[in-house]
Design a protein around this motif. Structure first.
Motif, PDB file in Angstrom:
ATOM      1  N   ALA A  78       0.850  -1.190   0.000  1.00 32.08           N
ATOM      2  CA  ALA A  78       0.000   0.000   0.000  1.00 32.08           C
ATOM      3  C   ALA A  78       0.880   1.233   0.000  1.00 32.08           C
ATOM      4  O   ALA A  78       1.006   1.931   1.014  1.00 32.08           O
ATOM      5  CB  ALA A  78      -0.917  -0.013   1.215  1.00 32.08           C
ATOM      6  N   PRO A  79       1.522   1.547  -1.150  1.00 31.88           N
ATOM      7  CA  PRO A  79       2.478   2.666  -1.190  1.00 31.88           C
ATOM      8  C   PRO A  79       1.863   4.018  -0.857  1.00 31.88           C
ATOM      9  O   PRO A  79       2.571   4.919  -0.398  1.00 31.88           O
ATOM     10  CB  PRO A  79       3.008   2.607  -2.619  1.00 31.88           C
ATOM     11  N   ASP A  80       0.575   4.165  -1.086  1.00 36.96           N
ATOM     12  CA  ASP A  80      -0.092   5.423  -0.750  1.00 36.96           C
ATOM     13  C   ASP A  80      -0.693   5.418   0.651  1.00 36.96           C
ATOM     14  O   ASP A  80      -1.365   6.381   1.047  1.00 36.96           O
ATOM     15  CB  ASP A  80      -1.193   5.726  -1.781  1.00 36.96           C
ATOM     16  N   GLY A  81      -0.436   4.346   1.363  1.00 31.51           N
ATOM     17  CA  GLY A  81      -0.881   4.267   2.750  1.00 31.51           C
ATOM     18  C   GLY A  81      -2.192   3.530   2.934  1.00 31.51           C
ATOM     19  O   GLY A  81      -2.979   3.363   1.999  1.00 31.51           O
ATOM     20  N   LEU A  82      -2.403   3.051   4.150  1.00 26.12           N
ATOM     21  CA  LEU A  82      -3.666   2.424   4.540  1.00 26.12           C
ATOM     22  C   LEU A  82      -4.666   3.502   4.922  1.00 26.12           C
ATOM     23  O   LEU A  82      -4.295   4.522   5.510  1.00 26.12           O
ATOM     24  CB  LEU A  82      -3.454   1.496   5.729  1.00 26.12           C
TER      25      LEU A  82
END
Length: 323
Positions: free
Chosen positions: A212-216
């Motif tokens: 999840a490179p853009d974050g959870l």
């Protein structure tokens, strides 16, 4: 009133002292009788939940469950209505039902208020229905607590446990991307269900960042083990974390703790229909006859079950025999 059965051979699981699975015994009694406004259910299957063994162990618990000795055991059940008390309407003998009744479920028979029952939809086995009450209500309530939808990237910890596997699948149905922590042996199962698997271990943080490179956006924690602190460190807002397992973390952080008490009959009926339609799955880890109740709880205490452990009242505990 429907005539009551005349046989007096009805078994139930009891404990008369606190301790491990060795305290569980099989007691024989007369078939209980339904009073006015109650129904008698012939139990087919009863689920095993971690809270059960925490209760019969006598260990202190955050939730104020009443405990007294001697006691029956279990909560989840499924079966068929065997008799109706006076003043009961809207139900008939022979209907397949499921639900929950604390300290009474692991038995051949139980007496219950019919308002606590849910009909088993066509296409859903009594085996699965008997394991559904706690995990179904908890999964629905957890997902609803965050209004999950398209665009969400959700981490479900313990994604192959009974609550976790339903929770992750509900997220997928809502259009979210679901990541789930699980033992590597269970990764193929998660992948088949459309859930991105993450292995436990020292590199879990990096694995989350890579997946999840853009974050959870949301965390639904079903096992604890530091999930709350880890995901807070990754920048997930506290109000977007719901944990049903880490009471200590809830005391330190403003995270949520919504569980099964927030859902009831309509939610159970909904998730039962999803299972009957094949839109989600609830794997059955193992099936044990009532006489082997101690082995069922030993398996639960090990902590490596995939899906649900179920106890049956049938002489031969085979999944396809409880339909």
């Amino acid at each position: 009133m429907t005539p009551e059965p005349t046989d007096a051979a009805s078994r139930r699981v009891v404990f008369r002292r606190f301790g491990g699975p060795e305290v569980l015994e099989i007691e024989r009694r007369a078939v209980p009788r339904s009073a006015p406004g109650e129904v008698l259910v012939r139990v087919a299957a009863a689920g095993v939940n971690p809270v059960d063994w925490k209760l019969f162990s006598g260990e202190p618990m955050h939730d104020p469950y009443e405990r007294s000795l001697p006691s029956g055991n279990g909560y989840d059940f499924s079966g068929t209505i065997e008799a109706l008390g006076d003043d009961v309407s809207g139900w008939r003998v022979g209907e397949r039902v499921f639900g929950g009744l604390r300290y009474e479920a692991q038995a051949d028979h139980l007496v219950i208020d019919p308002d606590l029952l849910v009909r088993v939809p066509e296409g859903l086995s009594l085996l699965v229905a008997g394991a559904l009450n706690v995990v179904g209500r908890t999964a629905v309530a957890s997902v609803e607590s965050q209004r999950i939808g398209e665009g969400d990237v959700v981490l479900v910890s313990g994604a192959t446990g009974g609550v976790g596997i339903l929770t992750a699948q509900l997220c997928v149905l809502r259009g979210a991307r679901a990541l789930g922590t699980a033992s590597t042996r269970n990764h193929p199962l998660l992948q088949r269900l459309g859930i991105h698997p993450l292995a436990y271990g020292d590199d879990l943080t990096e694995a989350m960042r890579a997946a999840a490179p853009d974050g959870l956006t949301v965390v639904l924690d079903t096992v604890g083990h530091g999930t709350v602190d880890l995901t807070l460190s990754l920048g997930v807002p506290a109000d977007r974390i719901n944990t049903i397992a880490d009471c200590e973390a809830r005391s330190r952080h403003p995270v949520r703790g919504v569980g099964g008490a927030e859902a009831g009959g309509p939610e159970l009926a909904m998730i039962a229909q999803l299972l009957a339609d094949g839109r989600i799955e609830l794997p059955i880890d193992s099936v044990h006859p009532l006489e082997d109740v101690r082995a069922a709880y030993a398996r639960s205490i090990e902590g490596h079950a995939t899906g649900k452990i179920v106890i049956t009242t049938a002489p031969v505990a085979e999944a396809d025999e409880i339909d």
